[in-house]
Design an enzyme around this catalytic site. Structure first.
Site, PDB file in Angstrom:
ATOM      1  N   HIS A  69      33.825  32.788   7.267  1.00  0.00           N
ATOM      2  CA  HIS A  69      34.063  31.332   7.177  1.00  0.00           C
ATOM      3  C   HIS A  69      35.143  31.035   6.137  1.00  0.00           C
ATOM      4  O   HIS A  69      34.822  30.766   4.975  1.00  0.00           O
ATOM      5  CB  HIS A  69      32.775  30.610   6.791  1.00  0.00           C
ATOM      6  CG  HIS A  69      31.736  30.620   7.866  1.00  0.00           C
ATOM      7  ND1 HIS A  69      31.723  29.708   8.899  1.00  0.00           N
ATOM      8  CD2 HIS A  69      30.697  31.439   8.087  1.00  0.00           C
ATOM      9  CE1 HIS A  69      30.716  29.956   9.700  1.00  0.00           C
ATOM     10  NE2 HIS A  69      30.060  31.004   9.237  1.00  0.00           N
ATOM     11  N   CYS A  80      33.637  32.677  13.169  1.00  0.00           N
ATOM     12  CA  CYS A  80      32.276  33.215  13.264  1.00  0.00           C
ATOM     13  C   CYS A  80      31.795  33.215  14.713  1.00  0.00           C
ATOM     14  O   CYS A  80      32.229  34.059  15.489  1.00  0.00           O
ATOM     15  CB  CYS A  80      31.350  32.471  12.314  1.00  0.00           C
ATOM     16  SG  CYS A  80      29.960  33.507  11.813  1.00  0.00           S
ATOM     17  N   ASP A 131      12.366   7.343  -5.028  1.00  0.00           N
ATOM     18  CA  ASP A 131      11.698   8.251  -4.086  1.00  0.00           C
ATOM     19  C   ASP A 131      10.582   8.992  -4.814  1.00  0.00           C
ATOM     20  O   ASP A 131      10.747   9.374  -5.976  1.00  0.00           O
ATOM     21  CB  ASP A 131      12.658   9.363  -3.611  1.00  0.00           C
ATOM     22  CG  ASP A 131      13.798   8.835  -2.774  1.00  0.00           C
ATOM     23  OD1 ASP A 131      13.733   7.668  -2.377  1.00  0.00           O
ATOM     24  OD2 ASP A 131      14.752   9.612  -2.531  1.00  0.00           O
ATOM     25  N   THR A 151      24.729  -8.270  -7.545  1.00  0.00           N
ATOM     26  CA  THR A 151      24.430  -7.242  -8.548  1.00  0.00           C
ATOM     27  C   THR A 151      22.931  -6.897  -8.597  1.00  0.00           C
ATOM     28  O   THR A 151      22.539  -5.970  -9.287  1.00  0.00           O
ATOM     29  CB  THR A 151      24.866  -7.708  -9.951  1.00  0.00           C
ATOM     30  OG1 THR A 151      24.093  -8.857 -10.302  1.00  0.00           O
ATOM     31  CG2 THR A 151      26.339  -8.054  -9.987  1.00  0.00           C
ATOM     32  N   GLU A 163      36.663  28.457   5.700  1.00  0.00           N
ATOM     33  CA  GLU A 163      36.569  27.060   5.229  1.00  0.00           C
ATOM     34  C   GLU A 163      35.824  26.932   3.903  1.00  0.00           C
ATOM     35  O   GLU A 163      35.915  25.900   3.245  1.00  0.00           O
ATOM     36  CB  GLU A 163      35.933  26.160   6.297  1.00  0.00           C
ATOM     37  CG  GLU A 163      34.456  26.382   6.588  1.00  0.00           C
ATOM     38  CD  GLU A 163      34.196  27.392   7.701  1.00  0.00           C
ATOM     39  OE1 GLU A 163      35.028  28.311   7.879  1.00  0.00           O
ATOM     40  OE2 GLU A 163      33.152  27.287   8.372  1.00  0.00           O
ATOM     41  N   GLU A 222      23.768  17.127 -10.568  1.00  0.00           N
ATOM     42  CA  GLU A 222      23.513  16.016  -9.646  1.00  0.00           C
ATOM     43  C   GLU A 222      22.080  16.112  -9.131  1.00  0.00           C
ATOM     44  O   GLU A 222      21.659  17.166  -8.657  1.00  0.00           O
ATOM     45  CB  GLU A 222      24.509  16.108  -8.474  1.00  0.00           C
ATOM     46  CG  GLU A 222      24.298  15.007  -7.451  1.00  0.00           C
ATOM     47  CD  GLU A 222      25.136  15.190  -6.178  1.00  0.00           C
ATOM     48  OE1 GLU A 222      26.063  16.025  -6.168  1.00  0.00           O
ATOM     49  OE2 GLU A 222      24.821  14.505  -5.188  1.00  0.00           O
TER      50      GLU A 222
HETATM   51  N1  GLN Z   1      25.077  32.868  15.593  1.00  0.00           N
HETATM   52  C1  GLN Z   1      26.043  33.847  15.209  1.00  0.00           C
HETATM   53  C2  GLN Z   1      25.418  34.959  14.369  1.00  0.00           C
HETATM   54  O1  GLN Z   1      24.372  34.793  13.799  1.00  0.00           O
HETATM   55  C3  GLN Z   1      27.213  33.209  14.493  1.00  0.00           C
HETATM   56  C4  GLN Z   1      26.836  32.525  13.216  1.00  0.00           C
HETATM   57  C5  GLN Z   1      27.896  31.587  12.709  1.00  0.00           C
HETATM   58  O2  GLN Z   1      28.772  31.163  13.458  1.00  0.00           O
HETATM   59  N2  GLN Z   1      27.823  31.213  11.455  1.00  0.00           N
HETATM   60  O3  GLN Z   1      25.986  36.016  14.250  1.00  0.00           O
END
Ligand code: GLN
Length: 538
Positions: free
Chosen positions: A509, A383, A151, A192, A511, A144
């Site tokens: 994380h 985090c 641009d 279009t 996620e 991608e």
């Molecule tokens: N600011 C915090 C650190 O650097 C947490 C970082 C975060 O939440 N990704 O440890």
């Protein structure tokens, strides 16, 4: 022979190029092909790690610790592909490589120019991405190109992809252009012309698209498709209608119905059976037809810009799939919370404090955690959210009222969150954090172990600060259980509070590893706890 699909965008940004690229990968994988991805970004930062989420949305982190564009998150969520450092190149990174070579004397005697030196570097980057993080390569490589055709900054990338077929054969390359077909309300007509102009712009620089993905509010009629095909020098089947959808995971299903994967497979001379979309359809069905709904408060700093929490929001959607629960997010500005706790939190079924940087809103986040603890509301800290949970326990339960993170108060008497010894000398900001996947051992019998259903996991990190080991004992005496650590026990990875129905905070994380076909256990567990709280049986 490896096949390459280049995805470009025209007319304007935010047309969902990333999701289109991810969906093409999804369909190719469903046809049994091995896929990998790459994103080429025209900005001059070497990577997005130093960019504010306000500017660029979330910074996504790969297993091998690259800080990348958030589109890599879409690619990993829509497929089983795991990407690495070579899956994202920026103009800054390309130039950094070229200039490093020039200083080393690699081009000695030559004048270093955009064509061929920069474009050669881009093509080398595409080959590196095509090999994938494990060096295994792929049947189909989806590349991608960020930005919009026309641009100035994306020109070297477009020139490189124009040249690319001369290295691998035109029959092994397909160009997919994502464009807009707007409905002009005053005229009551869909137009279009912007698409024609955008394709002309591409053709001016030598790229004739093979497929157009036309974003439009409603499906395009056959006559509109025929018109676009005629003006853009394409077969009518190459004009694909990409109508707006409420659920982004429906996109592969729609593109398949439009014949996109059939067309690409034919165009690239691939032999691959029709895709099996049954598992994906089941996931879409679970999202579209929930049995229950819960409300989760997301207490953050960047709440005006939802893109800053892209993976997190998607993970909450995935977390609801196993229990067929729709998660409604209540965005709470942490700064608004600092005066009186409880505002915006009353009646929610779960409280989530996500990751972040900088002091703004910290006190509000700590108060939200106290509120969750005292009112026995399911809590997930991620985090910075975990670091705030540690500060909350230190201040309110361990008799350390001045406890803080050294990130926010350098001279705090009780730095319960601090840099590791040796870390303090770093004077650069880019790529100097604990980044990427690290193993984490779980405490037997803990909520963490029950949630994961295993005793060791691997999760991705992006932070500088850690729980200060000098305070571990006092925190534990105050009821905080350290339920996940690095295998040698030296780094705190997960904390929880056993007296609470569901209180879990993680230094990493999760996620970045959730997908609709594989909802992350931490999010699935959090949604289930929120459901139980809603039903009044914690
Ligand atoms: N600011 C915090 C650190 O650097 C947490 C970082 C975060 O939440 N990704 O440890």
């Amino acid at each position: 022979m490896t096949k390459y699909i280049f995805v470009t965008g025209g007319v304007l940004s935010s047309l969902g190029k990333g999701i289109s690229a991810a969906s093409i990968g999804n369909l190719m994988e469903a046809r049994g092909l091995k896929v990998t991805f790459q994103k080429l970004d025209p900005y001059v930062n070497v990577d997005p790690g130093t960019m504010s989420p306000y500017q660029h949305g979330e910074v996504y982190v790969t297993r091998d610790g690259a800080e990348t564009d958030l589109d890599l998150g879409h690619y990993e969520r829509y497929t089983s592909v795991r990407l690495g450092k070579n899956a994202n190149y920026t103009t800054g990174r390309i130039y950094h490589n070229v200039i490093t070579k020039e200083r080393r004397g690699d081009y000695l005697g030559g004048t270093v120019q955009v064509i061929p030196h920069v474009t050669d570097e881009i093509k080398a980057a595409i080959h590196a991405g095509a090999r994938g993080p494990d060096g295994e390569g792929a049947d189909v490589v989806i590349v991608e190109v960020g930005g919009t055709v026309g641009d100035i900054e994306s020109l070297p990338f477009l020139e490189a992809i124009r040249q690319f077929p001369f290295e691998v054969g035109r029959e092994n390359v397909a160009y997919v252009h994502v464009t807009l077909v707007p409905l002009v309300k005053a005229a009551g007509e869909i137009k279009t012309k912007p698409t024609q102009h955008s394709v002309n712009k591409l053709r001016e620089i030598g790229v004739q698209p093979d497929v157009l993905l036309c974003r439009a509010e409603a499906p395009l009629t056959d006559s509109v498709k025929a018109k676009i095909a005629l003006f853009c020098n394409l077969e009518p089947q190459a004009v694909i209608s990409a109508r707006d959808v409420a659920n982004i995971y429906e996109v592969p299903l729609w593109l398949h119905e439009e014949g996109l994967d059939d067309f690409l497979v034919r165009r690239l001379g691939l032999t691959a059976p029709a895709p099996d979309m049954s598992r994906w359809k089941a996931v879409v069905d679970a999202i579209d037809h929930p049995k229950d709904q819960v409300t989760i408060a997301l207490v953050g700093k960047y709440i005006e810009l939802k893109e800053a929490y892209k993976s997190l929001c998607e993970s909450l959607v995935h977390g609801g799939i196993p229990s067929r629960t729709r998660v409604n997010l209540q965005w709470v500005d942490a700064e608004e919370l600092s005066a009186a706790s409880g505002d915006g939190l009353n009646g929610v079924h779960g409280i989530l404090v996500p990751g972040g940087f900088g002091e703004r809103g910290i006190e509000g986040k700590i108060q939200a955690i106290r509120f969750a603890r005292e009112h026995r509301i399911p809590f997930l800290g991620i985090c910075l959210g975990m670091q705030c949970a540690v500060i909350e326990t230190a201040r309110d339960l361990a008799g350390l009222p001045k406890a803080h993170s050294a990130e926010f108060e350098a001279g705090t008497p009780d730095p319960v969150i601090a840099l590791l010894p040796g870390q303090a000398e770093l004077d650069q900001k880019g790529a100097t954090m604990r980044l990427g996947a690290y193993p984490c051992r779980l405490l037997p019998g803990s909520l963490a172990e029950k949630t994961y259903g295993t005793s060791e996991v691997s999760e991705r990190h992006r932070h500088r600060y850690e729980v200060n080991n000098a305070y571990r004992e006092r925190l534990e005496k105050a009821g905080l259980v350290i339920s996940g650590t690095s295998p040698d026990g030296s780094l705190v990875e997960i904390v929880e509070r056993p007296e609470h129905p569901w209180f879990l905070a993680v230094q990493f994380h999760p996620e970045f590893q959730s997908a609709p076909l594989a909802p992350h256990p931490v999010f699935a567990g959090f949604v289930e706890a929120a459901l139980a709280h809603m039903r009044g049986n914690p």
